[in-house]
Design a protein around this motif. Structure first.
Motif: not given
Length: 389
Positions: A79-82, A110-111, A134-138
């Motif tokens: 995910t982007l938030l990593n 959740f993602q 855009e969510t944290i899931l690419p």
């Protein structure tokens, strides 16, 4: 002394251009959907993986017991938030909403219901109907819709029944209650977008032109990068990015090669008029990525008809060089969409411009730098910096 005066004149002209651009941008924002600005937190920035132990208790205390179980999947998922250490907004689903979709993966939900940036309920009400975030899931985007008077806000057709439940300046939580479902692979595709709850409100003759749905992540990342650049000694670049904001906001991501303020004032003033030549559009190349590029790799730039070239790969003891210039500080500033590498001096132009166009993109050619740089090497001699270090 002459060069210092030239640098001062260029900086003053850049400041004037920035003021004009800010005035135009402010005027346009009164007619269009508002931009998402980076909001700083008073708390210490934490990588999302480190915040895992904090998020679950927050969600449990708010009553989202099932949804809290999805937090543990963030650190292991791509995910982007990593890599994001800024503020985040969570659209939390109630237990009954999750039970309505027994086939749904809770970590996936959740993602798909977490986005980077702070989106208060008031802010969400101001967004254009059908805005995609855009969510944290690419590759997955949520769609924001509303009723006719924007008193109710819906995320993927599910109403926000408990807005602004939690907000510490770093994490913001809204409560959703309704039928849950996982996002489609086409959720970010505007052409395939179809409203899930309400048709778009009928425009009135006095209403301003509707602003088409857009992605806000790159705007958030640009604001974040400009803030970090200003406090890291790259104030001139931050100003230049603001002047060129209209072009940069159209990109998916970017790699920027930069000179710090001290280097610009000590002889690198040509960088100011040549920033576009130092921006690689739609490519996020971290230091590790650059080191893997073979010699002769060509990189596009925002300067029309001009490219960069890897003149020395980063393997072995020899450092990476692009246009015969090596990096000073790799990954000096970076976030989800932007990475800035510091240079010792501006890139020289290795090839003539296509069609002889020297306007808007050009600084002097490498042969016109009046002794500040060595000529393009024809043997193993390579450029270090303008101090010959």
């Amino acid at each position: 002394m002459v060069r210092f005066e030239q640098s001062a004149i260029l900086v003053l002209s850049l400041l004037v251009s920035t003021a004009i651009a800010m005035a135009v941008e402010e005027a346009s924002c009164r007619r269009a959907a508002p931009r998402i600005m980076f909001q700083q937190s008073d708390s210490e920035d934490l990588p999302f993986s480190d915040a895992e132990s904090v998020l679950a208790p927050i969600l449990i205390n708010l009553g989202f017991h099932e949804f809290a179980m999805g937090v543990q999947g963030v650190s292991s998922a791509p995910t982007l938030l990593n890599t994001w250490s800024g503020p985040s907004t969570i659209f939390a689903l109630t237990d009954s909403s999750i039970h309505s979709c027994p086939s749904c993966s809770i970590p996936r939900l959740f993602q798909e219901h977490t986005v980077s940036g702070l989106f208060s309920f008031l802010h969400l009400r101001s967004l254009a109907f059908g805005t995609k975030i855009e969510t944290i899931l690419p590759g997955r985007c949520i769609t924001v819709t509303s009723d006719s008077n924007s008193t109710k806000i819906f995320i993927e057709g599910v109403e926000i029944t408990h807005p602004d439940l939690f907000n510490n300046g770093f994490i913001l939580v809204h409560g959703l209650d309704g039928f849950a479902s996982q996002l489609s692979p086409f959720s970010c595709n505007v052409e395939r977008f179809a409203p899930l709850s309400f048709p778009p409100p009928h425009p009135q003759p006095s209403d301003p032109p509707e602003v088409p749905p857009s992605f806000y992540t790159i705007r958030l990342m640009l604001s974040d990068a400009m803030l970090r650049l200003r406090i890291s000694g790259f104030g001139i670049l931050a100003l230049a990015m603001r002047v060129k904001y209209a072009d940069l906001v159209q990109l998916q991501n970017m790699t920027v090669f930069a000179l710090d303020d001290a280097t610009i004032f000590s002889g690198g003033h040509e960088y100011i008029s040549n920033v576009r030549f130092h921006i690689v559009p739609n490519m996020l190349l971290m230091a590790d990525d650059l080191s893997k590029l073979p010699v002769k790799t060509v990189l596009p730039t925002l300067a029309h008809g001009q490219t960069l070239e890897v003149t020395n790969s980063g393997g072995g003891s020899s450092p990476l060089r692009i246009n015969y210039v090596r990096l000073k500080i790799p990954d000096a500033v970076h976030n989800l969409k932007i990475v800035v590498h510091s240079l010792f001096l501006p890139f020289p132009h290795l090839h003539p411009r296509v069609g002889g166009d020297w306007n808007n993109t050009a600084g002097p050619d490498v042969t016109e730098l009046e002794g500040e740089m060595d000529p393009i090497p024809t043997d193993k001699t390579e450029i270090e910096d303008h101090h010959r270090l």
